[in-house]
Design a protein around this motif. Structure first.
Motif, PDB file in Angstrom:
ATOM      1  N   THR A  11       0.835  -1.203   0.000  1.00  0.00           N
ATOM      2  CA  THR A  11       0.000   0.000   0.000  1.00  0.00           C
ATOM      3  C   THR A  11       0.869   1.253   0.000  1.00  0.00           C
ATOM      4  O   THR A  11       2.066   1.206   0.329  1.00  0.00           O
ATOM      5  N   ALA A  12       0.251   2.397  -0.349  1.00  0.00           N
ATOM      6  CA  ALA A  12       0.977   3.672  -0.326  1.00  0.00           C
ATOM      7  C   ALA A  12       1.399   4.025   1.093  1.00  0.00           C
ATOM      8  O   ALA A  12       2.491   4.557   1.315  1.00  0.00           O
ATOM      9  N   GLN A  13       0.538   3.732   2.064  1.00  0.00           N
ATOM     10  CA  GLN A  13       0.898   3.988   3.460  1.00  0.00           C
ATOM     11  C   GLN A  13       2.084   3.128   3.872  1.00  0.00           C
ATOM     12  O   GLN A  13       2.961   3.574   4.620  1.00  0.00           O
ATOM     13  N   GLY A  14       2.125   1.905   3.364  1.00  0.00           N
ATOM     14  CA  GLY A  14       3.246   1.025   3.659  1.00  0.00           C
ATOM     15  C   GLY A  14       4.554   1.584   3.128  1.00  0.00           C
ATOM     16  O   GLY A  14       5.605   1.475   3.781  1.00  0.00           O
ATOM     17  N   GLU A  15       4.519   2.205   1.954  1.00  0.00           N
ATOM     18  CA  GLU A  15       5.715   2.830   1.393  1.00  0.00           C
ATOM     19  C   GLU A  15       6.191   3.983   2.269  1.00  0.00           C
ATOM     20  O   GLU A  15       7.401   4.165   2.480  1.00  0.00           O
ATOM     21  N   ASP A  16       5.249   4.765   2.795  1.00  0.00           N
ATOM     22  CA  ASP A  16       5.621   5.882   3.672  1.00  0.00           C
ATOM     23  C   ASP A  16       6.230   5.372   4.976  1.00  0.00           C
ATOM     24  O   ASP A  16       7.220   5.927   5.470  1.00  0.00           O
ATOM     25  N   VAL A  17       5.638   4.328   5.532  1.00  0.00           N
ATOM     26  CA  VAL A  17       6.176   3.749   6.768  1.00  0.00           C
ATOM     27  C   VAL A  17       7.571   3.174   6.515  1.00  0.00           C
ATOM     28  O   VAL A  17       8.477   3.329   7.332  1.00  0.00           O
ATOM     29  N   ALA A  18       7.744   2.515   5.362  1.00  0.00           N
ATOM     30  CA  ALA A  18       9.048   1.951   5.013  1.00  0.00           C
ATOM     31  C   ALA A  18      10.099   3.047   4.889  1.00  0.00           C
ATOM     32  O   ALA A  18      11.248   2.878   5.320  1.00  0.00           O
ATOM     33  N   LEU A  19       9.723   4.194   4.311  1.00  0.00           N
ATOM     34  CA  LEU A  19      10.633   5.328   4.194  1.00  0.00           C
ATOM     35  C   LEU A  19      11.083   5.803   5.576  1.00  0.00           C
ATOM     36  O   LEU A  19      12.285   5.996   5.824  1.00  0.00           O
ATOM     37  N   ALA A  20      10.127   5.977   6.477  1.00  0.00           N
ATOM     38  CA  ALA A  20      10.456   6.430   7.828  1.00  0.00           C
ATOM     39  C   ALA A  20      11.335   5.410   8.562  1.00  0.00           C
ATOM     40  O   ALA A  20      12.300   5.770   9.252  1.00  0.00           O
ATOM     41  N   LEU A  21      11.029   4.130   8.385  1.00  0.00           N
ATOM     42  CA  LEU A  21      11.806   3.081   9.047  1.00  0.00           C
ATOM     43  C   LEU A  21      13.239   3.038   8.512  1.00  0.00           C
ATOM     44  O   LEU A  21      14.193   2.862   9.282  1.00  0.00           O
ATOM     45  N   ALA A  22      13.408   3.216   7.205  1.00  0.00           N
ATOM     46  CA  ALA A  22      14.753   3.185   6.614  1.00  0.00           C
ATOM     47  C   ALA A  22      15.602   4.352   7.102  1.00  0.00           C
ATOM     48  O   ALA A  22      16.804   4.205   7.370  1.00  0.00           O
ATOM     49  N   LEU A  23      14.998   5.539   7.218  1.00  0.00           N
ATOM     50  CA  LEU A  23      15.740   6.700   7.720  1.00  0.00           C
ATOM     51  C   LEU A  23      16.090   6.540   9.199  1.00  0.00           C
ATOM     52  O   LEU A  23      17.170   6.924   9.638  1.00  0.00           O
TER      53      LEU A  23
END
Length: 299
Positions: A11-23
């Motif tokens: 999901t798009a929300q999953g992509e945003d969460v993944a971005l935050a987790l990677a940073l």
């Protein structure tokens, strides 16, 4: 928590969460690297951290999360072997070279290998602009290492083997990132993988450094114990964040974003160790960040 994370996959929300987790993983990974490069022997620092996170993870693995499925045991064995070799290479790198030089080389070679490996293993495809962003990030990270090398005056004769070990370590960063991303996707509950991974992964280094611990003065134990416990929680959130990010989004993109840890490492060296940043290093760090942004948003 597991159900919520699993509902975000694709999901798009999953992509945003993944971005935050990677940073988050990038910042914590830089801090984790700094914890291993201090006044103590890097082998002992890593052993203290590993023993701490293995002991803390054990009750969660045994009594809290669901037990691994039968097919997960060979996967854990493979992860144990890969991470053991990685830790040996990392310790050999840190004992030979200046942190400001070898750390960027490790982190600069890792994402390139990881993106290629993710394309082979997971079939991930990237745009030309994303490849440009990756090239920019890698070039800037290696440029930072080259610039830092100019200031090294002690043990310069050891830098060539140190840089060789750093490249090898970077290759194993890519290997474990890809392999562990496959492993965390192979189990129903991602926290099962994380808890059992940390418990198993905490075994090798304490055993391998047993003789060094015997020779260590008793006065050094409290400081190493503190470093081990702090490092354990940093490792949980750093490794856990990047693994969850690879489950929610592309492995290659998460791996590249994590390598902005080089920027955080330089900031740590400036704020804590008193290193000077200067205009050249500032520009290189800006290019690292720009490359990561292009990689993430040009897809």
């Amino acid at each position: 928590m597991s159900d919520w994370l699993l509902s975000l996959e694709g999901t798009a929300q999953g992509e945003d969460v993944a971005l935050a987790l990677a940073l988050l993983a990038a910042f914590l990974h830089a801090l984790f690297g700094a914890l291993q490069k201090g006044r103590h022997d890097p082998w002992l620092s890593r052993a203290a951290i590993d023993a701490s996170y293995g002991i803390i993870a054990a009750p969660f693995a045994l009594f809290v999360v669901p037990w691994p499925e039968p097919h997960m045991w060979p996967i854990f064995l493979g992860a144990f072997v890969i991470h053991t070799i990685y830790k040996i290479l990392q310790a050999m790198t840190y004992t030979r070279g200046a942190y400001a030089v070898v750390y960027p080389v490790v982190r600069g070679t890792g994402p390139l290998f990881a993106v290629v490996a993710a394309g082979i293993v997971f079939g991930e495809i990237y745009t030309l602009w994303q490849w440009f962003g990756l090239a920019l990030l890698v070039a800037a990270i290696l440029g930072l290492a080259a610039w830092n090398l100019r200031t090294v005056t002690i043990d310069r004769d050891r830098m060539i083997p140190a840089l060789g070990f750093a490249v090898a370590t970077g290759a194993f960063v890519a290997l474990y990132t890809t392999y562990d991303a496959w492993g965390i996707r192979a189990t129903a509950d991602p926290f099962t993988f994380l808890a059992w991974f940390f418990m198993i992964d905490g075994i090798f280094m304490p055993l391998a450094t047993a003789r060094r611990w015997v020779r260590l003065p008793a006065s050094e134990f409290p400081a190493l114990l503190r470093r081990g416990i702090i490092g354990a929680f940093v490792a949980y959130f750093s490794f856990g964040a990047i693994m969850l990010a690879t489950r929610l989004d592309k492995v290659g993109e998460a791996a590249v974003l994590r390598e902005t840890s080089t920027v955080f490492a330089a900031l740590i060296a400036w704020l804590i160790l008193g290193d000077k940043v200067g205009p050249v290093r500032t520009a290189l760090m800006a290019l690292i960040a720009l490359g990561a942004v292009i990689m993430e948003f040009a897809g």
